[in-house]
Motif scaffolding. Structure first.
Motif, PDB file in Angstrom:
ATOM      1  N   PRO A   1       0.808  -1.219   0.000  1.00  0.00           N
ATOM      2  CA  PRO A   1       0.000   0.000   0.000  1.00  0.00           C
ATOM      3  C   PRO A   1       0.845   1.275   0.000  1.00  0.00           C
ATOM      4  O   PRO A   1       0.444   2.278  -0.583  1.00  0.00           O
ATOM      5  CB  PRO A   1      -0.844  -0.108   1.270  1.00  0.00           C
ATOM      6  CG  PRO A   1      -0.338  -1.258   2.033  1.00  0.00           C
ATOM      7  CD  PRO A   1       0.579  -2.040   1.163  1.00  0.00           C
ATOM      8  N   HIS A   2       1.990   1.254   0.636  1.00  0.00           N
ATOM      9  CA  HIS A   2       2.851   2.442   0.676  1.00  0.00           C
ATOM     10  C   HIS A   2       3.309   2.822  -0.731  1.00  0.00           C
ATOM     11  O   HIS A   2       3.288   4.002  -1.116  1.00  0.00           O
ATOM     12  CB  HIS A   2       4.047   2.190   1.595  1.00  0.00           C
ATOM     13  CG  HIS A   2       5.030   3.309   1.617  1.00  0.00           C
ATOM     14  ND1 HIS A   2       4.727   4.530   2.182  1.00  0.00           N
ATOM     15  CD2 HIS A   2       6.285   3.411   1.133  1.00  0.00           C
ATOM     16  CE1 HIS A   2       5.776   5.336   2.049  1.00  0.00           C
ATOM     17  NE2 HIS A   2       6.744   4.666   1.410  1.00  0.00           N
ATOM     18  N   GLU A   3       3.724   1.843  -1.508  1.00  0.00           N
ATOM     19  CA  GLU A   3       4.157   2.107  -2.873  1.00  0.00           C
ATOM     20  C   GLU A   3       2.999   2.581  -3.736  1.00  0.00           C
ATOM     21  O   GLU A   3       3.166   3.437  -4.606  1.00  0.00           O
ATOM     22  CB  GLU A   3       4.795   0.850  -3.486  1.00  0.00           C
ATOM     23  CG  GLU A   3       6.064   0.417  -2.808  1.00  0.00           C
ATOM     24  CD  GLU A   3       7.205   1.397  -3.000  1.00  0.00           C
ATOM     25  OE1 GLU A   3       7.246   2.076  -4.046  1.00  0.00           O
ATOM     26  OE2 GLU A   3       8.049   1.495  -2.107  1.00  0.00           O
ATOM     27  N   ALA A   4       1.797   2.025  -3.515  1.00  0.00           N
ATOM     28  CA  ALA A   4       0.628   2.459  -4.277  1.00  0.00           C
ATOM     29  C   ALA A   4       0.311   3.924  -3.974  1.00  0.00           C
ATOM     30  O   ALA A   4      -0.030   4.696  -4.877  1.00  0.00           O
ATOM     31  CB  ALA A   4      -0.572   1.576  -3.953  1.00  0.00           C
ATOM     32  N   ALA A   5       0.421   4.336  -2.701  1.00  0.00           N
ATOM     33  CA  ALA A   5       0.184   5.734  -2.334  1.00  0.00           C
ATOM     34  C   ALA A   5       1.225   6.648  -2.971  1.00  0.00           C
ATOM     35  O   ALA A   5       0.891   7.738  -3.466  1.00  0.00           O
ATOM     36  CB  ALA A   5       0.192   5.883  -0.811  1.00  0.00           C
TER      37      ALA A   5
END
Length: 107
Positions: free
Chosen positions: A81-85
């Protein structure tokens, strides 16, 4: 002698693969020669048949194992999720930069 190995080690892996392949082919050819030249196995052609088709069996086994490994890797694909954000933020910045230059950008 200059080294042609890149920092990621790709040529090293390639050379290792080629050496292994040469070793396997050499052993296979030696076995085929010994089986075909031996007198005690001439009456039984099943050894010769299995040995001649051994590379095909190994290739099928390799494809099956590789398919299973790829399937497991796809099934266990990590959700980050961090990379998607961070990617969404990059898209927002790129859209804003395009709008500043007068290029219409749809959301």
């Amino acid at each position: 002698m200059a080294s042609s190995i890149s920092p990621d080690g790709a040529p090293l892996r390639f050379h290792k693969l080629v050496r292994s392949l040469v070793l396997v082919v050499t052993l296979w050819l030696l076995a085929v020669f010994l089986i075909s030249s031996s007198t005690w196995m001439l009456g039984n052609s099943s050894y010769r048949t299995v040995l001649l088709y051994l590379p095909v069996y190994l290739l099928v086994a390799f494809v099956c194992i590789t398919g299973i490994r790829v399937g497991i890797s796809i099934a266990r694909f990590p959700n980050v999720p961090h990379e998607a954000a961070m990617l969404r933020d990059d898209f927002k910045r790129a859209r804003n930069a395009l709008r500043e230059k007068g290029i219409p950008c749809d959301e």
